[in-house]
Motif scaffolding. Structure first.
Motif, PDB file in Angstrom:
ATOM      1  N   ASN A  71       5.482  13.500   1.327  1.00 25.13           N
ATOM      2  CA  ASN A  71       5.622  12.057   1.249  1.00 25.13           C
ATOM      3  C   ASN A  71       6.894  11.643   0.542  1.00 25.13           C
ATOM      4  O   ASN A  71       6.989  10.556   0.004  1.00 25.13           O
ATOM      5  CB  ASN A  71       4.415  11.454   0.518  1.00 25.13           C
ATOM      6  N   ARG A 152       0.324   7.816   1.367  1.00 18.59           N
ATOM      7  CA  ARG A 152       1.073   8.095   0.146  1.00 18.59           C
ATOM      8  C   ARG A 152       0.149   8.094  -1.071  1.00 18.59           C
ATOM      9  O   ARG A 152      -0.962   7.547  -1.034  1.00 18.59           O
ATOM     10  CB  ARG A 152       2.180   7.055  -0.060  1.00 18.59           C
ATOM     11  N   GLY A 184      10.552   6.338  -2.481  1.00 16.84           N
ATOM     12  CA  GLY A 184       9.555   7.357  -2.712  1.00 16.84           C
ATOM     13  C   GLY A 184      10.180   8.702  -3.029  1.00 16.84           C
ATOM     14  O   GLY A 184      11.227   9.053  -2.512  1.00 16.84           O
ATOM     15  N   ASP A 380       3.722   6.033   6.040  1.00 21.85           N
ATOM     16  CA  ASP A 380       4.348   5.528   4.826  1.00 21.85           C
ATOM     17  C   ASP A 380       3.639   4.255   4.369  1.00 21.85           C
ATOM     18  O   ASP A 380       2.835   3.669   5.103  1.00 21.85           O
ATOM     19  CB  ASP A 380       5.828   5.239   5.110  1.00 21.85           C
ATOM     20  N   ASN A 381       3.937   3.805   3.135  1.00 23.77           N
ATOM     21  CA  ASN A 381       3.500   2.486   2.703  1.00 23.77           C
ATOM     22  C   ASN A 381       3.921   1.474   3.768  1.00 23.77           C
ATOM     23  O   ASN A 381       5.040   1.536   4.276  1.00 23.77           O
ATOM     24  CB  ASN A 381       4.149   2.095   1.380  1.00 23.77           C
TER      25      ASN A 381
END
Length: 390
Positions: A71, A152, A184, A380-381
């Motif tokens: 991540n 994540r 990240g 992902d976010n």
């Protein structure tokens, strides 16, 4: 574990298997017969060989084809591309920061429209609609937003809006929306995004009546960058903290925006989704090299660093910013969309056409659910903020 860690671990395991294989092959047959039978020895050698081939193939796939391995949005800092002090300034002794988004960017076209061309085309379309300017008096803005952590460990996206209840404030500085995507894999990504959004909001709404909106946005972005950079310094994390940031202002039916990084702003009008920002990635520099004849298009599209960020908040000075100086005239029914890179690959005219029929908060949730339904293993976010003109 981040991508570098996984690659390092695979390389160590592969090296150990090679050593074991060589060691077994070097043992005399008489000594081997004391340990196991010839059939057992062959099975062991085959198992080791298969392990070597398997780990070697996996390592090659991750390195050559850039497969996701965790991540982490950050690649090796020694490969970064950051121009923090302009073309004529001295280079820092420390390496730049390289940011790797979780998505694989498509080939970059050699010619992309400028901000002026985008604004001009949108305004020309607005003028074709009768009484479009008269609608400004009664135009209101309704916001919607949705967010998900994805796969994540931490939510590092952040967003915010200025007050929608203060009519006097709206008349003075309009409606502001801000979105940030913390980097990240580096320290304090969550804190960087939240600090950038809050600073941007606070600084912009404090603008004077005489200050223009483009100037206020630019000044607020630089102050947000300073705040993130100073936070990094206070934790002895210089060059190790960062975030993207995008912001839009709708004031009296006109849209202004500003961007640093690879989060995106779109305008959805009459069934067409129009990007207003470009990603600040190394692919843009590669495109310039192609146009100058110093690189082929094939080399640019396959360059391993084409997706590295070249602009973000958290560095001493930002030199690459996208912003419009002339306003884009909005129409009733327009949607202004801000989103992070965990979401925008799924946006389409068809999806937005369906979402535009919903109340803005429901539209944002509808779009996010569509993205999550894809069930990406390395999602992902994902964050979306919508400003609907009604």
């Amino acid at each position: 574990m981040n991508r570098r860690g996984i690659i390092k671990g695979l390389a160590i395991v592969l090296l150990l298997l090679v050593i074991v294989y060589i060691g077994v092959a070097a043992i005399p047959d008489k000594q081997l017969e004391q340990l196991w039978t010839s059939e057992q020895g062959e099975i062991i050698e085959i198992a080791i060989a298969i392990g070597m081939i398997g780990f070697g193939a996996l390592l090659i796939l991750i390195i050559v084809f850039d497969l996701p391995a965790g991540n982490n949005r950050i690649s090796n800092p020694s490969h970064g591309v950051v121009e923090a002090a302009g073309a004529g300034a001295k280079k820092e002794s420390r390496p730049g920061v390289a940011v790797t988004p979780a998505w694989e960017p498509p080939p970059v076209p050699l010619k992309t429209p400028s901000i002026e061309q985008i604004v001009g085309a949108a305004n020309a379309a607005a003028e074709l609609i009768s009484n479009s300017r008269n609608a400004v008096i009664t135009m209101k803005v309704i916001t919607g937003h949705a967010q998900h952590i994805g796969e994540r460990e931490e939510q590092q996206d952040a967003y915010g809006f200025s007050s929608l209840d203060d009519e006097e404030a709206i008349e003075r500085h309009g409606v502001l929306a801000v979105l940030a995507d913390g980097m990240g894999g580096y320290a304090m990504g969550k804190e960087a995004g939240q600090l950038a959004v809050q600073t941007m909001l606070n600084e912009y709404i404090a603008k004077s009546a005489e200050e223009s909106i483009p100037r206020a946005l630019e000044q607020s972005l630089h102050l947000a960058n300073q705040a993130v950079y100073e936070m990094a310094l206070s934790h002895e994390l210089e060059w190790s903290v960062g975030t993207t940031l995008i912001a839009t202002v709708i004031h009296q039916g006109e849209l202004y925006w500003i961007s640093a990084g690879d989060s995106r702003i779109y305008l959805f009008r009459s069934g067409v989704l129009m990007p207003l920002t470009r990603d600040h990635i190394y692919a843009n520099r590669l495109r310039e090299y192609v146009l100058a004849g110093n690189l082929t298009l094939e080399e640019a599209e396959s360059h391993p660093e084409r997706h590295l960020l070249t602009s973000y908040l958290g560095i001493p000075r930002i030199t690459e910013i996208d912003a419009n100086q002339e306003p884009l005239h909005l129409l009733t029914g327009d949607l202004v969309i801000l989103c992070s890179d965990g979401l925008y690959d799924d946006l389409s005219d068809k999806l937005l056409e369906e979402a535009s029929c919903l109340y803005p908060p429901l539209a944002a949730a509808f779009i996010l659910q569509h993205v999550l339904a894809g069930q990406r293993p390395y999602q992902d976010n994902a964050t979306i903020a919508i400003l609907a003109c009604v």
